[in-house]
Design a protein around this motif. Structure first.
Motif: not given
Ligand code: APR
Ligand code: PHB
Length: 393
Positions: A10, A128, A160, A285, A288
Motif C-alpha cells: 500500500g 497481491v 493497504d 498500520a 488497514a
Molecule cells: N495491494 C496493494 N495495494 C493495495 C491493496 C492491495 N491488495 N489494497 C489497497 N491497496 C492500496 C490502496 O490502493 C491505497 O493506495 O493501499 C493504499 C492504502 O492507502 P490509504 O487508504 O490512504 O490508507 P493509509 O495509508 O492507512 O492512510 C489513511 O487515508 O483513507 C484515508 O482517511 C484516511 O486519511 C486517512 C488515510
C-alpha cells in the motif's frame, strides 16, 4: 525471488511514510501498490495535519512544499443555534496549530522523495497476496507487468487501507474487530471559490451537519451530512447550495461564497479498530488497522503516527537487535488509536443529527457546544485532541 528487509503493501500515507522513514534509518523496503501513480496522486481525501504530523514531515525532509503551500490554522469555528464560537488552538495548547494541506499533496511529496532515493515503489501490482505468514520470512506475491514476482521479507507492513488484503491473511481468530457504523454519510464537494470563512467552520443544524473547509485561496472543500442511501446524482448544484446556506445560516445573514462545483463524492461513516495490530512478522498500520469518521480529521494523522512508531520499532531492531519496541508496537499504537477513535466519535455525536432524534437530544447537543466553547477546561480538551495528542514513546 527478490529479498528486502521490510515489504510494504500500500502506497498511502502509512506505507509511503514508513518506507521513507526506514530509508532514513538505512533500512531497505519495497512498496507494492495496486493502483497507478496517477490514481494515488489524484484521489481526493482528507486535508488537516496535526502539529506533530507537520513537524514530523518537516523533520523527515518532506515538508518543504507543505511549508510553502499549506495553510496554517490557529483555530476552528463551531456554529450552532445561529451563533458562531471559536476554539483558539495556540492559546489553549501552548502554541500548537494545524496545517491544511491535502492528503494527495502529501503523497506526491512522499512519492517524489521515495523515487528520488531509488524507491522502489511498484505501482499497478495485481493479485497481491501474502505467503509464509506463519514463519519468520513472510513473502509478498504479486504480478507486475505480467510477470509473477515474489518478495521475501523479514517483516511485512500492511498499509493497504480499509479494503486491504494483509489483514485477511491473519490466522482465524487472531484479530478482533471493534466496529460502529453511523446512520448517516458525508457528501463532500470541491468548489472554485474564495474561502467563505478564515477558519474551518463546523455547524450543527436541525437539518444536519455541515462543514466549510478549504484547500487553497481559490478552492474550497465543503461537506453535508446526508442519508447513507443518497447518491451524488440526488444532489444537484442548486440543492447543494440551498442546503449549505440553510445549515450554515446565522442570525445576521451569513452566506457561503458560491462557485463552480467540480467534484462530488458520498462516503459512509464508520469507526473500526482491529486488535492487535500485528500477527507474527506482519504489522498493520493506518486504515488497514483502524478507520475513524472524518469529523475529527484524524485518519491521516493516525496513519502517520503508526508509521512513525513502526519505523522507530524497526530501527531499534535493525540497529541494536532490540525486539521490545516491535513487541510493544500494537499496544503502544492502540493507545493513540483508541483516543482518536473516542475523539472522532465524540465530535461526530456532538455535531450530527441522528435519525429519529427528538428535541431533547438536540437541546443537549446545543448545551454541549455552548459548554465546550465557553469552559476553558472543555475547550482545552477539544483543542489538544484536534491539534494532536503527544506521540507515544
Ligand atoms: N495491494 C496493494 N495495494 C493495495 C491493496 C492491495 N491488495 N489494497 C489497497 N491497496 C492500496 C490502496 O490502493 C491505497 O493506495 O493501499 C493504499 C492504502 O492507502 P490509504 O487508504 O490512504 O490508507 P493509509 O495509508 O492507512 O492512510 C489513511 O487515508 O483513507 C484515508 O482517511 C484516511 O486519511 C486517512 C488515510
Ligand atoms: C477536509 O478539509 O477534508 C476536512 C476538514 C476537517 C474535517 C474533515 C475533513 O474534520
Amino acid at each position: 525471488m527478490t529479498r528486502t528487509q521490510v515489504g510494504i503493501v500500500g502506497a498511502g500515507p502509512a506505507g509511503l511514510l514508513l518506507s521513507h522513514l526506514l530509508h532514513r534509518e538505512g533500512i531497505a523496503s519495497v512498496v507494492v501498490e495496486s493502483r497507478s501513480r496517477g490514481q494515488v496522486e489524484e484521489t481526493i481525501r482528507a486535508g488537516v495535519l496535526e502539529q506533530g504530523t507537520a513537524d514530523l514531515l518537516d523533520a523527515a525532509g518532506v515538508g518543504e512544499r507543505m511549508g510553502r503551500e499549506g495553510l496554517r490554522h490557529d483555530g476552528i469555528l463551531l456554529r450552532f443555534d445561529g451563533t458562531t464560537r471559536r476554539i483558539d488552538f495556540p492559546g489553549l495548547t501552548g502554541g500548537k496549530r494545524v496545517t491544511v494541506y491535502a492528503q494527495h499533496e502529501v503523497l506526491k511529496d512522499l512519492i517524489q522523495a521515495r523515487l528520488a532515493a531509488g524507491g522502489p515503489v511498484v505501482f499497478e501490482a495485481a493479485d497481491v497476496a501474502l505467503a509464509g505468514t506463519g514463519g519468520d520470512a513472510p513473502r509478498i506475491v504479486f504480478r507486475a507487468r505480467d510477470a509473477v514476482e515474489e518478495l521475501q521479507c523479514d517483516f511485512v507492513a500492511g498499509c493497504d487501507g480499509t479494503h486491504g488484503i494483509v489483514r485477511e491473511a491473519a490466522p482465524a481468530g487472531a484479530l478482533h474487530r471493534y466496529d460502529r457504523s453511523y446512520p448517516f454519510a458525508w457528501y463532500g464537494i470541491l468548489v472554485e471559490a474564495p474561502a467563505s470563512s478564515d477558519e474551518l467552520l463546523y455547524a450543527l443544524h436541525e437539518r444536519g451537519f455541515a462543514l466549510a473547509s478549504t484547500r487553497s485561496p481559490s478552492v474550497q472543500r465543503m461537506y453535508l451530512q446526508v442519508d447513507p442511501a443518497d447518491r451524488v446524482e440526488d444532489w444537484s448544484d442548486d440543492r447543494t447550495w440551498s442546503e449549505l446556506r440553510a445549515r450554515l445560516a446565522t442570525r445576521d445573514g451569513w452566506e457561503p461564497k458560491e462557485g463552480r462545483i467540480f467534484h462530488k463524492a458520498i462516503f459512509a461513516m464508520r469507526s473500526v479498530v482491529t486488535e492487535p495490530m500485528q500477527f507474527g512478522h506482519v504489522f498493520l498500520a493506518g486504515d488497514a488497522a483502524h478507520v475513524v469518521p472524518p469529523t475529527g480529521a484524524k485518519g491521516l494523522n493516525l496513519a502517520v503516527a503508526d508509521a512513525r512508531l513502526l519505523a522507530l520499532a524497526l530501527a531499534a531492531f535493525y540497529r541494536r537487535g532490540e525486539r521490545s519496541l516491535l513487541d510493544r508496537y500494537s499496544q503502544l499504537a492502540l493507545r493513540r488509536v483508541w483516543k482518536a477513535t473516542r475523539f472522532s466519535w465524540w465530535m461526530t455525536s456532538m455535531l450530527h443529527r441522528f435519525p429519529g432524534e427528538d428535541a431533547f437530544r438536540h437541546r443537549i447537543q446545543v448545551a454541549e457546544l455552548d459548554y465546550v466553547t465557553t469552559s476553558r477546561a472543555a475547550s482545552t480538551s477539544l483543542a489538544e485532541n484536534y491539534v494532536g495528542l503527544p506521540f507515544e514513546a
